[in-house]
Write a protein that holds these residues in place. Structure first.
Motif, PDB file in Angstrom:
ATOM      1  N   GLY A   1       0.831  -1.350  -0.041  1.00 48.39           N
ATOM      2  CA  GLY A   1       0.144   0.020   0.022  1.00 48.39           C
ATOM      3  C   GLY A   1       0.871   1.325  -0.053  1.00 48.39           C
ATOM      4  N   SER A   2       2.200   1.108  -0.258  1.00 48.97           N
ATOM      5  CA  SER A   2       3.112   2.221  -0.335  1.00 48.97           C
ATOM      6  C   SER A   2       3.407   2.972  -1.569  1.00 48.97           C
ATOM      7  N   GLY A   3       2.658   2.425  -2.838  1.00 52.73           N
ATOM      8  CA  GLY A   3       2.904   3.292  -4.209  1.00 52.73           C
ATOM      9  C   GLY A   3       3.027   4.854  -3.895  1.00 52.73           C
ATOM     10  N   SER A   4       2.003   5.283  -3.205  1.00 55.25           N
ATOM     11  CA  SER A   4       2.049   6.930  -3.057  1.00 55.25           C
ATOM     12  C   SER A   4       3.102   7.512  -2.406  1.00 55.25           C
ATOM     13  N   GLU A   5       3.589   6.628  -1.282  1.00 57.05           N
ATOM     14  CA  GLU A   5       4.682   7.102  -0.491  1.00 57.05           C
ATOM     15  C   GLU A   5       6.087   6.991  -1.365  1.00 57.05           C
ATOM     16  N   LEU A   6       6.204   5.794  -2.300  1.00 56.73           N
ATOM     17  CA  LEU A   6       7.673   5.913  -3.235  1.00 56.73           C
ATOM     18  C   LEU A   6       7.437   7.261  -4.196  1.00 56.73           C
ATOM     19  N   GLU A   7       6.254   7.341  -4.787  1.00 55.42           N
ATOM     20  CA  GLU A   7       6.022   8.662  -5.614  1.00 55.42           C
ATOM     21  C   GLU A   7       6.522   9.962  -4.955  1.00 55.42           C
ATOM     22  N   ASN A   8       5.976   9.913  -3.967  1.00 56.41           N
ATOM     23  CA  ASN A   8       6.361  11.316  -2.837  1.00 56.41           C
ATOM     24  C   ASN A   8       7.771  11.176  -2.786  1.00 56.41           C
ATOM     25  N   ASP A   9       8.293  10.172  -2.236  1.00 50.58           N
ATOM     26  CA  ASP A   9       9.588  10.243  -1.879  1.00 50.58           C
ATOM     27  C   ASP A   9      10.718  10.663  -3.212  1.00 50.58           C
ATOM     28  N   TYR A  10      10.181   9.876  -4.374  1.00 53.41           N
ATOM     29  CA  TYR A  10      11.011  10.249  -5.539  1.00 53.41           C
ATOM     30  C   TYR A  10      10.620  11.667  -5.825  1.00 53.41           C
ATOM     31  N   LEU A  11       9.604  12.139  -6.021  1.00 49.80           N
ATOM     32  CA  LEU A  11       9.323  13.483  -6.175  1.00 49.80           C
ATOM     33  C   LEU A  11      10.221  14.626  -5.337  1.00 49.80           C
ATOM     34  N   ARG A  12      10.020  14.389  -3.968  1.00 43.80           N
ATOM     35  CA  ARG A  12      10.817  15.296  -2.888  1.00 43.80           C
ATOM     36  C   ARG A  12      12.434  15.236  -3.334  1.00 43.80           C
ATOM     37  N   ILE A  13      13.095  13.709  -3.437  1.00 41.06           N
ATOM     38  CA  ILE A  13      14.327  13.750  -3.640  1.00 41.06           C
ATOM     39  C   ILE A  13      14.736  14.356  -4.840  1.00 41.06           C
ATOM     40  N   THR A  14      13.983  14.137  -6.034  1.00 35.77           N
ATOM     41  CA  THR A  14      14.353  14.584  -7.337  1.00 35.77           C
ATOM     42  C   THR A  14      14.241  16.254  -7.407  1.00 35.77           C
ATOM     43  N   ARG A  15      13.234  16.779  -6.662  1.00 34.32           N
ATOM     44  CA  ARG A  15      13.069  18.366  -6.695  1.00 34.32           C
ATOM     45  C   ARG A  15      14.097  18.930  -5.939  1.00 34.32           C
ATOM     46  N   ARG A  16      14.638  18.263  -4.849  1.00 32.50           N
ATOM     47  CA  ARG A  16      15.996  18.659  -4.078  1.00 32.50           C
ATOM     48  C   ARG A  16      16.965  18.561  -5.169  1.00 32.50           C
ATOM     49  N   ALA A  17      17.390  17.627  -5.695  1.00 27.92           N
ATOM     50  CA  ALA A  17      18.311  17.508  -6.560  1.00 27.92           C
ATOM     51  C   ALA A  17      18.450  18.509  -7.428  1.00 27.92           C
ATOM     52  N   ARG A  18      17.276  18.743  -8.179  1.00 29.10           N
ATOM     53  CA  ARG A  18      17.350  19.575  -9.338  1.00 29.10           C
ATOM     54  C   ARG A  18      17.571  21.155  -8.798  1.00 29.10           C
ATOM     55  N   GLN A  19      17.163  21.278  -7.529  1.00 27.99           N
ATOM     56  CA  GLN A  19      17.594  22.781  -7.157  1.00 27.99           C
ATOM     57  C   GLN A  19      19.247  22.754  -6.704  1.00 27.99           C
ATOM     58  N   VAL A  20      19.940  21.690  -6.377  1.00 32.56           N
ATOM     59  CA  VAL A  20      21.302  21.465  -6.110  1.00 32.56           C
ATOM     60  C   VAL A  20      22.006  21.741  -7.851  1.00 32.56           C
ATOM     61  N   PHE A  21      21.216  20.961  -8.602  1.00 36.98           N
ATOM     62  CA  PHE A  21      21.758  21.237 -10.107  1.00 36.98           C
ATOM     63  C   PHE A  21      21.776  22.263 -10.469  1.00 36.98           C
ATOM     64  N   GLU A  22      20.520  23.097 -10.360  1.00 35.82           N
ATOM     65  CA  GLU A  22      20.479  24.275 -10.967  1.00 35.82           C
ATOM     66  C   GLU A  22      21.454  25.532 -10.202  1.00 35.82           C
ATOM     67  N   SER A  23      21.439  25.389  -8.905  1.00 33.56           N
ATOM     68  CA  SER A  23      22.414  26.309  -8.278  1.00 33.56           C
ATOM     69  C   SER A  23      24.045  26.129  -8.538  1.00 33.56           C
ATOM     70  N   ASN A  24      24.194  24.804  -8.868  1.00 40.11           N
ATOM     71  CA  ASN A  24      25.816  24.581  -9.408  1.00 40.11           C
ATOM     72  C   ASN A  24      25.860  24.706 -10.771  1.00 40.11           C
ATOM     73  N   PHE A  25      25.147  24.001 -11.699  1.00 39.04           N
ATOM     74  CA  PHE A  25      25.243  24.095 -13.034  1.00 39.04           C
ATOM     75  C   PHE A  25      25.094  25.509 -13.862  1.00 39.04           C
ATOM     76  N   TYR A  26      24.048  26.394 -13.053  1.00 43.20           N
ATOM     77  CA  TYR A  26      23.969  27.635 -13.625  1.00 43.20           C
ATOM     78  C   TYR A  26      24.094  28.776 -12.267  1.00 43.20           C
ATOM     79  N   PRO A  27      25.214  28.830 -11.824  1.00 40.61           N
ATOM     80  CA  PRO A  27      25.493  29.685 -10.737  1.00 40.61           C
ATOM     81  C   PRO A  27      25.348  31.076 -11.142  1.00 40.61           C
ATOM     82  N   ALA A  28      24.561  31.676 -10.177  1.00 38.19           N
ATOM     83  CA  ALA A  28      24.389  33.093 -10.389  1.00 38.19           C
ATOM     84  C   ALA A  28      25.669  34.001 -10.634  1.00 38.19           C
TER      85      ALA A  28
END
Length: 192
Positions: A165-192
């Protein structure tokens, strides 16, 4: 061209005469780590990455659900690590690895990425890799897309040892983890 140099970052000799393998790796190092990445080279890498994001994802695909090319997933981690390798590999020999995770660890150790950023990127790379494998095991098909179908999500979650019964939990974990990684990517790949 810079993309050819970038492609050489993953080149390793795996078979053949040992002396020839050493000569190949020495030759490859003389190209991939010969000098610091220029601002022009970095702009070209950014342009190519943007093009990949625009052209490789299928039309209409949700970029948040593609575990290979989506935001904060394998592609973002690998492009960031590779750009850092090209930028610092000429002076920091520890970052010279064909393994994304080994290179990421070395970049953190060298201080070119923060420990928190390294943790976020590693977690995203591992999460996306595991989900990609679990999709194949659960569905019997190769796919880079986290499904929206609840039954399919449940199957993938179970392969990844989530409780029933944890399909939604997996989805939420994935979206949270990748959202944070995208922030890290953008701040380091496209620094201000």
């Amino acid at each position: 061209d810079i993309w050819e140099t970038q492609a050489l970052l993953r080149a390793v000799a795996v078979a053949g005469d040992e002396a020839l393998c050493r000569d190949f790796e020495t030759m490859a190092d003389s190209v991939r780590y010969s000098r610091e990445l220029t601002e022009e080279g970095l702009r070209e890498i950014r342009r190519i990455k943007a093009r990949v994001e625009n052209e490789r994802l299928p039309y209409g695909a949700d970029p948040t659900r593609n575990v290979k090319l989506g935001r904060g997933t394998l592609s973002d981690v690998e492009w960031l690590v590779q750009s850092q390798q090209l930028k610092f590999g000429h002076t920091i020999t520890a970052v010279r690895s064909a393994s994304t995770l080994e290179a990421l660890n070395a970049l953190v150790e060298a201080g070119t990425l923060t420990a928190d950023d390294g943790i976020a990127l590693r977690e995203a790379w591992l999460c996306a890799s595991r989900i990609r494998s679990a999709i194949t095991l659960s569905t019997g098909k190769n796919s880079d897309v986290l499904p929206t179908d609840r039954r399919e999500l449940e199957g993938i979650a179970r392969v990844l040892a989530y409780p029933a019964g944890s399909g939604s939990e997996l989805e939420n974990d994935y979206l949270r983890i990748t959202r944070r990684a995208r922030q890290v990517f953008e701040s380091n790949f496209y620094p201000a």
